[in-house]
Design a protein around this motif. Structure first.
Motif, short mmCIF file in Angstrom:
data_model
loop_
_atom_site.label_atom_id
_atom_site.label_comp_id
_atom_site.label_asym_id
_atom_site.label_seq_id
_atom_site.Cartn_x
_atom_site.Cartn_y
_atom_site.Cartn_z
N MET A 272 -11.61 22.69 0.98
CA MET A 272 -10.88 21.84 0.42
C MET A 272 -10.89 22.13 -1.29
N ASN A 273 -9.83 22.02 -1.86
CA ASN A 273 -9.60 22.03 -3.29
C ASN A 273 -9.51 20.66 -3.92
N ASN A 274 -10.55 20.26 -5.00
CA ASN A 274 -10.65 19.15 -5.68
C ASN A 274 -9.25 18.53 -6.15
N LYS A 275 -8.72 19.60 -7.10
CA LYS A 275 -7.57 19.38 -7.49
C LYS A 275 -6.15 18.99 -6.62
N LEU A 276 -6.33 19.73 -5.42
CA LEU A 276 -5.22 19.50 -4.38
C LEU A 276 -5.50 17.98 -3.87
N ARG A 277 -6.84 17.69 -3.75
CA ARG A 277 -7.11 16.61 -2.98
C ARG A 277 -6.80 15.41 -3.96
N GLU A 278 -6.95 15.67 -5.06
CA GLU A 278 -6.69 14.59 -6.06
C GLU A 278 -5.29 14.26 -6.18
N ALA A 279 -4.53 15.22 -6.16
CA ALA A 279 -2.96 15.24 -6.18
C ALA A 279 -2.53 14.75 -5.02
N ILE A 280 -3.14 14.86 -3.67
CA ILE A 280 -2.60 14.23 -2.60
C ILE A 280 -2.95 12.65 -2.48
N GLU A 281 -4.01 12.43 -3.25
CA GLU A 281 -4.55 10.97 -3.24
C GLU A 281 -3.48 10.19 -4.37
N GLY A 282 -3.11 10.85 -5.39
CA GLY A 282 -2.20 10.05 -6.24
C GLY A 282 -0.83 10.10 -5.75
N GLY A 283 -0.56 11.18 -5.29
CA GLY A 283 0.90 11.19 -4.99
C GLY A 283 1.19 10.87 -3.46
N ILE A 284 0.33 10.86 -2.57
CA ILE A 284 0.94 10.16 -1.13
C ILE A 284 -0.20 9.41 -0.63
N ILE A 285 -1.51 9.12 -0.67
CA ILE A 285 -2.51 8.02 -0.30
C ILE A 285 -2.31 6.89 -0.86
N ILE A 286 -2.41 6.85 -1.80
CA ILE A 286 -2.21 5.46 -2.70
C ILE A 286 -1.08 4.95 -2.51
N PRO A 287 0.39 5.48 -2.63
CA PRO A 287 1.60 4.90 -2.38
C PRO A 287 1.56 4.61 -1.08
N GLU A 288 0.94 5.40 -0.22
CA GLU A 288 1.24 5.01 1.52
C GLU A 288 0.29 3.68 1.88
N ALA A 289 -1.02 3.68 1.22
CA ALA A 289 -1.70 2.67 1.44
C ALA A 289 -1.11 1.49 0.81
N GLN A 290 -0.43 1.44 -0.35
CA GLN A 290 0.19 0.38 -0.93
C GLN A 290 1.68 -0.02 -0.04
N ALA A 291 2.19 1.07 0.64
CA ALA A 291 3.27 0.85 1.55
C ALA A 291 3.02 -0.07 2.76
N PHE A 292 1.56 0.29 3.27
CA PHE A 292 1.09 -0.27 4.44
C PHE A 292 0.73 -1.65 4.08
N ALA A 293 0.20 -1.95 2.88
CA ALA A 293 -0.24 -3.37 2.41
C ALA A 293 1.08 -4.33 2.12
N SER A 294 1.92 -3.74 1.57
CA SER A 294 3.31 -4.50 1.39
C SER A 294 4.22 -4.61 2.59
N ALA A 295 4.23 -3.68 3.78
CA ALA A 295 5.01 -3.77 4.55
C ALA A 295 4.97 -4.99 5.42
N GLU A 296 6.20 -5.61 5.88
CA GLU A 296 6.37 -7.19 6.52
C GLU A 296 5.65 -6.89 7.97
N THR A 297 5.22 -7.88 8.39
CA THR A 297 4.57 -8.15 9.62
C THR A 297 5.77 -8.32 10.39
N THR A 298 6.19 -7.75 11.44
CA THR A 298 7.56 -8.06 12.18
C THR A 298 7.45 -8.90 13.15
N ASP A 299 8.36 -9.84 13.42
CA ASP A 299 8.54 -10.84 14.48
C ASP A 299 9.10 -10.40 15.69
#
Lengths: 183, 224
Positions: free
Chosen positions: B1-28
């Motif tokens: 694993m490369n730390n820079k790559l990991r950091e970029a993935i975290e900032g570019g994908i992990i954080i936005p997708e965790a936020q997307a999950f948090a803000s996703a609606e709970t379907t009825d």
């Protein structure tokens, strides 16, 4: 007594973690799947497939932090939806074949090359990678999953996992001018 | 694993997708019966301590092979029963139950229910208290006081069931020239399962083995 006695054969005493994860996440994941697929049946199929695959390597993902787990689930449901959409997509197969026959196989990549790239640029390029490449890269380089686990989750072969990860890196370098970085 | 790559993935994908999950609606959305069943089954399986051992076809097959050797020296079940192949199925035998599922590359069977099979034996004294027909499976539950008969017809490639075979001896029963697997479980219910060449028929009842065999023999195609 219903003859469903068959199903009363399970151990009820332990491991509620999978069920807890399911209860906590499935309605949100369904919404995400539906936003992508715009079809209730397909969204249910995607969700069902996702949880089946999660169950195959649950022990591993159950160790993730909640934040990482949520992001992992979003990444995986997006990938599952991608698979549903592209199930019979001849165009995708054609592109995959084309790329597989390209120079990527023989390209050697030293991960230290990424240290030379500016962080914001790297983030931007990674977040614009095509779906399967992005997922394979994230599962390998961020979650540090083994190729076996990635293959199960993405429903691809182990060989394809190696290929997608490598191709993702090549795409990143091509996008930001990898040849310059090598110099 | 490369730390820079990991950091970029975290900032570019992990954080936005965790936020997307948090803000996703709970379907009825009301989930379909098929989805609910499938998921409940998965959750129940996941609770099994031995699930990691049987969660893939290859592992299940390995379980069958191991079970065969273990059982052949411990005589828990009839050796005859184990040595006779169950047509296009894998049968995994555990100490308190068995699992039967179709082979992934089994024969050429219909993908959905195109022909309907039913019990034609006179069951006028019974009431149908539950009947459900889906693409892949039909279920009919007949009831008469304490007595019941549970009938299912399932697409071969989708067949997957757990059976309460604790202490049971499997036997082979002839149903109109087709070999069915039969056993009496520890709830005194007799079950017959057979592949009629198109679908899997599965009947369970507490009316006794002989009576159930007669009923099983009356199962016929009623509608196409």
């Amino acid at each position: 007594m219903l003859p469903m006695v068959y199903m009363a054969l399970v151990d009820d005493e332990d491991l509620p973690a999978f069920e807890e994860m399911y209860e906590r996440t499935h309605k949100k994941l369904y919404s995400i799947a539906f936003d992508i697929l715009n079809d209730h049946q397909l969204a249910e199929d995607a969700l069902s497939d996702l949880f089946l695959r999660l169950s195959l390597s649950f022990k591993k993902i159950n160790n993730f932090s909640l934040h990482d787990l949520d992001a992992y689930l979003v990444r995986c449901i997006k990938n599952t939806c991608y698979n549903v959409i592209n199930k019979n997509d001849a165009e995708k197969r054609k592109i995959d074949k084309l790329i597989k026959n390209s120079h990527i196989k023989s390209t050697a990549i030293d991960n230290s090359i990424f240290d030379k790239i500016e962080l914001d640029l790297l983030k931007k390029v990674i977040s614009s990678l095509p779906e399967p490449y992005m997922t394979a890269l994230v599962l390998k380089e961020y979650y540090d999953l083994k190729a076996d686990d990635i293959a199960k989750q993405m429903n691809i072969s182990k060989r394809s996992v190696f290929y997608y990860v490598k191709a993702a890196k090549v795409m990143i370098l091509q996008e930001i001018g990898g040849s310059d970085l090598n110099e | 694993m490369n730390n820079k790559l990991r950091e970029a993935i975290e900032g570019g994908i992990i954080i936005p997708e965790a936020q997307a999950f948090a803000s996703a609606e709970t379907t009825d959305h009301v989930f379909s019966l098929e989805y609910t069943r499938k998921t409940e089954k998965l959750i129940k399986r996941q609770k099994k301590k031995y699930y990691p051992l049987i969660c893939t076809s290859a592992r299940r097959t390995a379980c069958v092979i191991i079970a065969f050797f273990v059982i052949s020296i411990t005589t828990v079940l009839s050796v005859e029963a184990l040595r006779t192949p169950f047509f296009d199925f894998i049968m995994s035998i555990f100490s308190n139950h068995s699992e039967v599922r179709s082979l992934d590359d089994g024969g050429n069977y219909p993908d959905k229910i195109e022909s309907y099979y039913e019990i034609t034996y006179d069951l006028s004294e019974y009431q149908i208290i539950y009947s459900d027909t889906q693409n892949k499976k039909t279920n009919i539950y007949y009831n008469n006081g304490e007595k019941y008969i549970y009938f299912t017809q399932t697409v071969v490639k989708r067949y997957e069931s757990n059976f309460n075979t604790e202490g049971a001896e499997l036997e082979y029963i002839d149903i109109n020239g087709i070999e069915a697997i039969g056993y009496l479980d520890n709830h005194n219910c007799y079950t017959l399962i057979w592949n009629n060449g198109e679908y899997i028929i599965d009947i369970t009842s507490n009316i006794g083995k002989d009576a159930l065999i007669e009923i099983a023999k009356s199962v016929q195609k009623v509608e196409s």
